[in-house]
Design a protein around this motif. Sequence first.
Motif: not given
Length: 722
Positions: A67-74
């Motif tokens: 989960n390296e993207d800034a926009d994390k999922d729930i």
Amino acid sequence: MNRQGPTNATALRETLPAVLISAVLAGLAPAAEAGIMRNYDEELAVSVKHVRDGALRQAVTHLEKNNEDADKDILYFFEKGELFSLGNNYLASRDIWMKGDEIIQIWENEFRTNSSKLFGDIGSYLVSDKTRRYDGQDYEKVMLSTRLTLTHIMLGHFDNARIEMKKTYEREKLIESFREKEYDALAAENEKEGNGEIKQLDGYPMAEIDTPEVRELKNGFQNAFAHYLAGYFFEVTDESSLAEPGYRNALQLAPNSRMIHQALENVGREPLPEGQSEVLFVIETGFAPSIDSLNIPIPIPRKRGTIVTPLSFPVVKSSPRVLVPPTIRLVDQTLPVETLTNIDAMARRMIRDQMPGTILRTVIRAGFKSLVQDQAEKAHWLAGFIAKVASVATEQADDRNWRMLPERISIARGRLPHGRRSIEFQTNAGSYRTEIDVAGRFTIVPIRLTGNAVYVGLAQRAPQGANALAELTVQPFGEGLTEPVASAAPPPAGAASVPLTLARTSPGAAPTGTMPTETTSASTRGAAAAAPTTAMLGKRVTVGDTTYIGDFRFEQPSGLPAGQGRVEWRNGDSYEGALAAGLRTGTGSFVSKDGGFRYEGDWRENVQSGRGTTRFDDGDVYEGDMAGGLFHGEGVYRSKDGWRYEGEWKNGVKDGQGRLTYTDGSRWEGRFAEDRQTADGQMIFNTTPVANARPAEATTAAPKAAPARQTAPAQEQDDEND
């Protein structure tokens, strides 16, 4: 019905040429690496394995890597909050879960203010259910609120706990309303598009979502534990009028629960005796099931005829069962354990209840994809081929779910005197013992059993001040994950103590064996992990095959002993000295069961390191430096036969300057290399007679090596005795 832009099949058909649609579909696979093609099941299976083995830091590292993207999922917030909660960092887990709750609140606000947008977003179903924004499964939405309720209580933030309890009830009502309206919206859309119906799903395991345990549930999102916790909280905070509704709501969801019936009967009727606490054990076992995608070829009737297309449906895959302990045993009483919530059954009930809506979404998707393929084939055979490939490649059910949740949530409850109390319960590996602090009006003790590890949370006590408990027990916010945070389950009955083995030879070849470190940690850590949380000076505590006597303290969350005293194993071996984190560290002595083998000296992490004396069962003695369980440094080895070596050692063999003295008094002095004499040395003969001396067998070489003698490992000795 108001839709935002070309989001349904009709709008797309009217605004985009068929070949363009085919190209869009064909390009979805590489563009959706992090969405449609992302394998959540494999990712989360690794995280579950780390937690099952007690490796929380590795689990966090794995989660962050995926989960390296800034926009994390729930799901990121679901899982990370759970990891920090297991690590007893309640402040961090609360803040992480609150971020996940914000995502759910966005969904709730959209439904309240603009439900047509949610239901009109049929375009998200046209490729795959997995393209939809993931807001959490229904039971996960409610469970997050339950998790936050318990966390607020553990932190002593009671007002926030009350808010979360109210939110739980409102969230349940909202989900119920959403599912009803969603189905109506899907049915209207399907009728508008002129699609047919699926009469039956040949090949789908319907029996797995229609078991008695599933049918007994009221729905797939309400859980009895959430409402029981509310009833318990209001009862112990002297708000009986609010406690009864909580228990009654729980009883509606679990009508056969003996504990809920008992709570309802006793609430407000039996005053808590002075000096006692109302103790609630929250026992969570196993892991929530995974959700897989099953493709089934389905005949779909269309106006121009019937088409057969592979369609995806979600199926539940249970995680390995973990034993729910039948009781929590104390010195003077036994508390029964009862399961209130089965998340595996809830997931199956959710799939069952949502199946009509899932089928409608699938039919709409099949109709759209068949339309695209038909128009693409008319335009060009290659476009038709691309459309078919894209249709199959993107057909996948939504496999996202909160895997770190337990499979079952059970409780035990009793009134216990204030003070430190020893408890014991069964695990997959045997009996597990620990101690808890009981104080205040009430105490909550979270316990998580994963199969390979046991996590015992910091006991919650009614705080004296608003944040007294938080300040006392919770680490500062941040990456505060103390390890070891899980205690490995104790070894099965009959596990031996630490085998200390050292192969030895005559003076021609120094000892070559080692005192194992890996086997050492396996049994000792297993025994220590089951140890109580504390032991007073002189206290004798037996855990499985191991007895601790002395000034040992068993600190949470690791459950490993530290301090000074004596450790005795069932097979007769013993150790007296210092322990740190369950390992022999410092000064101490180990004695085998028959007293033949003994080591007295320095230890480091369960192996001999420093200065010490080793006495073997046949009378041989080594005094000197040790490193990693091997003779290393300066040391003297004396044989019962009369020969002696004094000098330098390296990794268990003679290496460096030394002197080898024979039984007749003659000696060889010089440099040794890898246990052999070198040319850099000389033989010095003894001219003075020695009584009872045996002459050396050679003047320039060491005597012949006698067969290696080895002390049998403790377990092997036990087996022989048996």
